[in-house]
Design a protein around this motif. Sequence first.
Motif, short mmCIF file in Angstrom:
data_model
loop_
_atom_site.label_atom_id
_atom_site.label_comp_id
_atom_site.label_asym_id
_atom_site.label_seq_id
_atom_site.Cartn_x
_atom_site.Cartn_y
_atom_site.Cartn_z
N LEU A 1 15.51 36.25 5.69
CA LEU A 1 15.94 35.25 6.65
C LEU A 1 16.39 34.00 5.89
O LEU A 1 15.98 33.77 4.76
CB LEU A 1 14.81 34.91 7.63
N ALA A 2 17.26 33.21 6.51
CA ALA A 2 17.82 32.02 5.86
C ALA A 2 16.69 31.08 5.42
O ALA A 2 15.62 31.03 6.03
CB ALA A 2 18.76 31.29 6.81
N PRO A 3 16.95 30.31 4.34
CA PRO A 3 15.87 29.49 3.77
C PRO A 3 15.41 28.35 4.66
O PRO A 3 14.42 27.70 4.34
CB PRO A 3 16.48 28.97 2.46
N ARG A 4 16.10 28.12 5.79
CA ARG A 4 15.60 27.07 6.68
C ARG A 4 14.30 27.48 7.35
O ARG A 4 13.59 26.63 7.91
CB ARG A 4 16.66 26.72 7.73
N ARG B 1 10.65 28.15 7.20
CA ARG B 1 9.57 27.83 6.26
C ARG B 1 8.21 27.96 6.95
O ARG B 1 8.11 27.75 8.16
CB ARG B 1 9.72 26.37 5.75
N ASP C 1 0.02 26.85 4.27
CA ASP C 1 0.04 27.40 2.92
C ASP C 1 -0.81 28.66 2.84
O ASP C 1 -1.89 28.73 3.43
CB ASP C 1 -0.54 26.38 1.91
N ASP D 1 4.49 32.57 1.63
CA ASP D 1 4.92 31.22 1.27
C ASP D 1 6.38 31.16 0.82
O ASP D 1 6.97 30.07 0.76
CB ASP D 1 4.03 30.65 0.16
N ASP D 2 6.98 32.29 0.47
CA ASP D 2 8.38 32.31 0.05
C ASP D 2 9.35 32.41 1.21
O ASP D 2 10.55 32.26 1.02
CB ASP D 2 8.63 33.50 -0.90
N VAL E 1 13.38 28.27 -5.88
CA VAL E 1 12.41 29.05 -6.65
C VAL E 1 11.69 30.00 -5.68
O VAL E 1 11.81 29.89 -4.48
CB VAL E 1 11.37 28.16 -7.35
N ARG E 2 10.91 30.94 -6.23
CA ARG E 2 10.16 31.87 -5.39
C ARG E 2 8.80 32.18 -6.04
O ARG E 2 8.52 31.66 -7.10
CB ARG E 2 10.96 33.14 -5.13
N ASP E 3 8.02 33.02 -5.36
CA ASP E 3 6.64 33.29 -5.80
C ASP E 3 5.85 31.98 -5.83
O ASP E 3 5.02 31.76 -6.72
CB ASP E 3 6.61 33.92 -7.21
N VAL E 4 6.06 31.12 -4.86
CA VAL E 4 5.49 29.77 -4.97
C VAL E 4 3.98 29.78 -4.87
O VAL E 4 3.31 28.92 -5.43
CB VAL E 4 6.10 28.79 -3.94
N ARG E 5 3.41 30.75 -4.15
CA ARG E 5 1.95 30.80 -4.12
C ARG E 5 1.41 31.09 -5.51
O ARG E 5 0.46 30.43 -5.96
CB ARG E 5 1.47 31.88 -3.14
N ARG F 1 1.75 27.97 -7.74
CA ARG F 1 0.69 26.98 -7.47
C ARG F 1 -0.64 27.46 -8.06
O ARG F 1 -1.39 26.67 -8.64
CB ARG F 1 0.56 26.78 -5.96
N VAL G 1 12.76 26.52 -1.52
CA VAL G 1 12.09 27.79 -1.78
C VAL G 1 12.91 28.87 -1.10
O VAL G 1 13.23 28.74 0.08
CB VAL G 1 10.66 27.78 -1.21
N PHE G 2 13.27 29.89 -1.83
CA PHE G 2 14.08 30.97 -1.26
C PHE G 2 13.85 32.21 -2.12
O PHE G 2 13.97 32.15 -3.34
CB PHE G 2 15.55 30.57 -1.26
N ALA G 3 13.50 33.34 -1.48
CA ALA G 3 13.17 34.54 -2.24
C ALA G 3 14.40 35.28 -2.75
O ALA G 3 14.27 36.24 -3.51
CB ALA G 3 12.32 35.47 -1.37
N PRO H 1 23.66 31.98 0.55
CA PRO H 1 24.57 30.90 0.92
C PRO H 1 25.34 30.33 -0.29
O PRO H 1 24.74 30.10 -1.34
CB PRO H 1 23.64 29.83 1.50
#
Lengths: 223, 223, 223, 223, 223, 223
Positions: free
Chosen positions: A37-40, A42, A46, A167-168, C115-119, C122, C133-135, F87
Motif C-alpha cells: 500500500l502507498a507510504p501514506r 502509517r 509502534d 511498522d513498515d 527506509v524499512r525494517d524500522v522495528r 529501533r 518509511v516504505f517497504a 512513486p
Amino acid sequence: MAKVVTNAPRSEAALCAALGELGVATVHEAQGRRGLLAPRIRPIQDGARIGGNAVTCEVAPGDNWMIHVAMEQARPGDILVVTPTSPCDDGYFGDLLASSAKARGVLGLVIDAGVRDVRDLRDMGFPVWAKGVFAQGTVKETLADVQVPVVCAEALIHPGDVIVADDDGVCVVRREEAENVLEKARAREAMEAGKRQFYENGQLSLDINNMRERLAEKGLVHE
Amino acid sequence: MAKVVTNAPRSEAALCAALGELGVATVHEAQGRRGLLAPRIRPIQDGARIGGNAVTCEVAPGDNWMIHVAMEQARPGDILVVTPTSPCDDGYFGDLLASSAKARGVLGLVIDAGVRDVRDLRDMGFPVWAKGVFAQGTVKETLADVQVPVVCAEALIHPGDVIVADDDGVCVVRREEAENVLEKARAREAMEAGKRQFYENGQLSLDINNMRERLAEKGLVHE
Amino acid sequence: MAKVVTNAPRSEAALCAALGELGVATVHEAQGRRGLLAPRIRPIQDGARIGGNAVTCEVAPGDNWMIHVAMEQARPGDILVVTPTSPCDDGYFGDLLASSAKARGVLGLVIDAGVRDVRDLRDMGFPVWAKGVFAQGTVKETLADVQVPVVCAEALIHPGDVIVADDDGVCVVRREEAENVLEKARAREAMEAGKRQFYENGQLSLDINNMRERLAEKGLVHE
Amino acid sequence: MAKVVTNAPRSEAALCAALGELGVATVHEAQGRRGLLAPRIRPIQDGARIGGNAVTCEVAPGDNWMIHVAMEQARPGDILVVTPTSPCDDGYFGDLLASSAKARGVLGLVIDAGVRDVRDLRDMGFPVWAKGVFAQGTVKETLADVQVPVVCAEALIHPGDVIVADDDGVCVVRREEAENVLEKARAREAMEAGKRQFYENGQLSLDINNMRERLAEKGLVHE
Amino acid sequence: MAKVVTNAPRSEAALCAALGELGVATVHEAQGRRGLLAPRIRPIQDGARIGGNAVTCEVAPGDNWMIHVAMEQARPGDILVVTPTSPCDDGYFGDLLASSAKARGVLGLVIDAGVRDVRDLRDMGFPVWAKGVFAQGTVKETLADVQVPVVCAEALIHPGDVIVADDDGVCVVRREEAENVLEKARAREAMEAGKRQFYENGQLSLDINNMRERLAEKGLVHE
Amino acid sequence: MAKVVTNAPRSEAALCAALGELGVATVHEAQGRRGLLAPRIRPIQDGARIGGNAVTCEVAPGDNWMIHVAMEQARPGDILVVTPTSPCDDGYFGDLLASSAKARGVLGLVIDAGVRDVRDLRDMGFPVWAKGVFAQGTVKETLADVQVPVVCAEALIHPGDVIVADDDGVCVVRREEAENVLEKARAREAMEAGKRQFYENGQLSLDINNMRERLAEKGLVHE
C-alpha cells in the motif's frame, strides 16, 4: 445500488499468521516486490505486527455508514480494509467501532483515511494503519459496496486476500498465491539470517554478493 | 501599526478543565462538528490532554518576536495559540520559551508552524501541538497583533475561547458556548458509554441503532 | 562513469562528539542559522543524538547499490549520508545494511528517501533520520558517486563535514568551520543556561532582553 | 439543524468593481497585508479579474447540496464562496451550476475544493478560483449553513464582504472597511505608478527608497 | 553579518545563449543528468526559453530586501536566482521589481518561493520560474548574502553558473563546465534528430537501439 | 521474471470515440461515479479530449525501458497507460517517444509520473496526462510487465479498457461495461441538456429538482 457480498472466501488462518510473523518487507520481497500500500498509510502505534483476512469496505467521503455494515461480515482473524470513494481525511473510526471490532475478533484496521480516539485505540491494543489522525466526524447517509474488490492506497485488494501489517506499513498477498509466497518468504528469511551473520562479523556485501566485478564492468572507479 | 489587547476575557477554569478531560473528538461532536483545527496540527508527544483559555498571537514568517510579547499576557490556565501571517515551518518555539511559559502557568502551545528542542519540551512535560518540527531559528524584527481574533490552522479563535487538545488534535469552543457544549459533551459521553457495553458484548451497531431498515430503503442488497 | 573517492578527509572525533552533544538547534544557531537539512528529514526513533563524519553517497531512484559501495569507505565514527539523484520514497536501507554499518562502527544514517525494517532498526539501536518509511525494495543496477560533495535534503554536504542529528532533525557543519562553530555553540549554551534560570523564576524575556523600547519604537500599542 | 440567512447585507457595487479593478496584490497591501486566501486556491483560467459580494456557503465533504440552496440567495454582482466542513477535493461545481449562476448575475466562484467541466467553464467565461480540478461527483444528502461567516482557505469571510480575485489568487475585504481600503489601494497604486517610471529608467530601488544607509547600519558589507 | 560579493565572474554570453536554445532536457542529459532544480519550480508562462548568468540572492522568509540589493549587481544577460533561507511561499517579486530587472537587461527570475502580479509579469514578457503564486507581501528587515554559492530548490548554484530554463523547468551548468557541456549537448541533439526520423517512419526503438537481446537476457517473455 | 502479454483484447473503436466525446465527468457519472484516476493526474495541455484503448505498462522508478517495449504492442487508437512500481516524478517520456507513439497511431499518454519536452509535446499535438513535469532522465536497466492489469493513480486498469481523458482528468471504463456505460452517458447528457435550458432561463435547481421539501424535512431553516 450498493451491495454486500456475504460469505466471501477466506485464506487459511495459519497461513495468515505465518505471513504476519514474517513481516511486510520480507513478504513484499518474496512476492516479487508487489502488493504494498502507498507510504501514506502509517501505523498509529509502534510494534504491532499482524496477518489476517481482508474484509473490504468502500465508504463515501465523510460518511462511515458502511463500516457498520461491514462489521457484520467480519469474523475472528479478519482485518478491516476501508477505502473512501474519493480522497478524505475525516476520522471514520474511533473507540466505539474498535470495541465492536475487537469483540468480534477482528485483528486490526487498515484505512486510507483518518481515524480518531487514537489514545483509546492504543490503550485497547487494537492496531490501526491509517492515512492520518483527524477528529472530524462523519455522517451515515450514503451507501457503498462491502466485500468487493477495492483499490486501497493504490493496491488492489480482494475479500479474503491476506493483509500483512507492521511498522513498515501494509502489504497484500493474493489469496491464491499466499501459500506460495509464504514458502518464498521463509526461504528469503533463512537466506537473510545467513547474511546477517557475515555482516555482524564485519564482512562487506561487496564481497559476500560478488559485486566488485559487475561494478567495475559498469565503469565504477576508485580514486 | 500593531496592538496587544490586554485584559482579554477568559473562560471559567472549571469549564476548561472539564472540556479538556472530555477530549477533542467528544467536544467536537458535541458542538455540531465544528471548531477543529486542520489535521496538519499534530501533538509532538503522546498522551497529553489539556483544556484552557486561548491567548492568541500572530507572528510574521520567520519571526517569533510577538510570542515574547504574548507571554506577558498569559496567565495560569492559558494555552498559547500562535499563527503566522503567511505559511511558515520555522522553529518558533523551544525550551527557553517553554521554561518561561511553564513558569507562568501556561498549560501548552498550539502553533501552525514549527517548534524545536522537542526532546527538552517532552522532558519538561510542556505539551505542544504543532505543524512540524524544524530547528530553523527565527528573528525578532516584525510586529503583529496579540490577543485579537485569529485564524489558526483554518479555525477562527478568539482570545478566551476554550482550547481542547489531545492525541486527536485540537478543537476550539467559543467562550459563549462553552457551558452549553460541556453539557452536550457529557450527555454524549454517557450515551457512548452505554453503547460501548453493547459492542463489547458483540452486538452490532446495525441493531443497536436500527440501521437495517434505512439501509434497505436506500437500496442496500446482501448477496 | 561514476567514482568513489577513497581516503576522504575526516573531522576530529572529539569535535564531532562535542557538536553532537550540543544538538541541532544550538549548533545551527551557532553557525549563523545555516546548514539545516529540510524538515522532511525526521528521526525514526526518539531520543537519539549523534555527531559524526559525513560519508556521502548518491543513489539512483529505486536503486541502493551504491550504499553497498559506500559501506566499504565507512570508518568508526562516520555517519552515512545518502541522497537520491531524483526524488524517491523507496526503502533503501533495512536491517541487513544496518547490521553491516553497526559492525563497522558507523553511528547512524541520514537519507533523503525511505527506509524499512524500522522495528529492527529501533531494536538494534541504530539511529536513522529519513524522509519516510516504505517497504518498497530497490534494485542494484545503476552507478552513482560516493564520497563527493552532495546536496542532501537541500543542504550541501562534503565528505568529512560534521553531521549533527537529534530529535529536531539534522544539521551539517563544514569541516573547516567545525572548531569555530563548537566554540560559538558552547558560548551560546552557556548564555541560554543563564536565561533559563531567569525564565524559571517567572521573569519575562521582554525585560531580560530589553525589548520594550524597540517594540514601542516600531509602533506596538497596548490597549 | 442548518440555516440559511436571507437578506444578508451587501457592499456597494461600485466599491466592489473598483476593488476588483485594483487587483489582489494591491488591495491586500492596502489593508495591511491581511485577507488573503491560502495559496492552494488558484484560478482555472488566465486573465480574469473580478470584485463582488461574498455569498457564503458551507458544504459537507462530497456533498454539494447547499450550493443549490445558496444559488437562491445570490444576486447580480455576487461571488459564491464555498467551503467544505472538512477537506475535500471532489468536483462540487460544473457547467450546470455555472449556467444557473451566470443566469442569476453571479460574477464567479471561489471554492476550497474541486470543480469539473473546466473546459465548459472556460468557454462560458464563468471565472473560478478553486483548490483543484477533479471530476469526482458529489451527493445531495447533508445540510450545512448558507450566508453565515465562514473560514474559507484559512481566511474569515462574512456574507457581504468584498471578494477580489485575479491571477494572483483571492483576497477578502471586510464590508465595513471596504471604502477605507479602496482609498488606500488607490493611493498605493498611484505611488507604484511613480516608482515604476523610475525603475523603467534604470534607477535602483536602493536609491529611490533610500535603503543604503539602513543596510549599512544592519551590517551589510560589499566585497 | 551579511555580504554582497561584487564583480562575481560571468560565463560567456554566447555560451549562455546557445545552452538556453538547446533547452533543459537536452542540457541536463548532456552533463550526466545533473543540475536540475526540484520539480516544484515551474514556469508561470508558456513557451519561454532562456539561458543566462546566475546572480544569486538569499532572502529571509517573508522578506525580499536582498532582492533590491541583488538588483544592483545584475547586468544584461543575467538571471536572478533567489532562495529563501527557510521554506516560504510569499510573493517576493512583482511587477515593480520586474520593471527594474527588465530595465537592467535581466533575462528572467528563478525563485524557490512565490511571486505575484503574474498577469503583469506575463504581459511584460518577463519570464519567471517559481515555486508558486501568492500575493502575500514581504517586509524589508533582514539581511542575507548576495552573489555567494547557494542551494536553490535542491541544486547548488554559484554566481556566474549558467542557468537554463524552459517549460520543463530549470537546470544549472557549472561555469567551468559550460563549454564542454555545450559540445555534448549539441552532439546529443544531432543524435536525437537522427532517431526522430526513424521513429516518424514507424520504426521501433527496440530495433534502432538493439534492445531485444538485452531484454531477453534479463528474462523478458512475450506471451 | 517479467512478461509482455501480446494480442490483448481491445474495445471497439466507435465505442471509444463516442465515450471520449462525452467526456470524463459525464462518463464517470454514467458508470456510478467509479473509475476516476487520482486528481494528481493533470493534462499538460488545454482542450484535448480523447477516448481509446488502454495499453498498460509498468515501469521501475527512474527507468523507462518498458515504455519502449510497450510501444511495440500499441496499435492505432490505443492510449499508453504507464504506472511506476513505486512513486516517481522523473521525466519518463519526451518528444522522441512521442514521435514514435504518434507514428504508430497512439492517441495519447496517461502516466502516474513525470514527462519532459512538454513544449514539443504540445507543438506536436500529442496529448499527455501526467503527475508532473520534470526533466530528470531515466535509465534502461529493469524489467516490468506490459499489458497486464495495473493500478494507475489509484484506479484499476486492464488492457483494452476504455480510457477517457480531457481537461477534467482521466477516467477508465471496463471493456465489458463500455457499451452499457455509453448508453447511460448519452441519456445523462440528454437530461443535462434539458436542465441547462431551465437554468439559462434563471430557474432554480431547488424547483426543477423538487429539493425544497426534502431540505425542510432534514431541518433546513431560512432566517
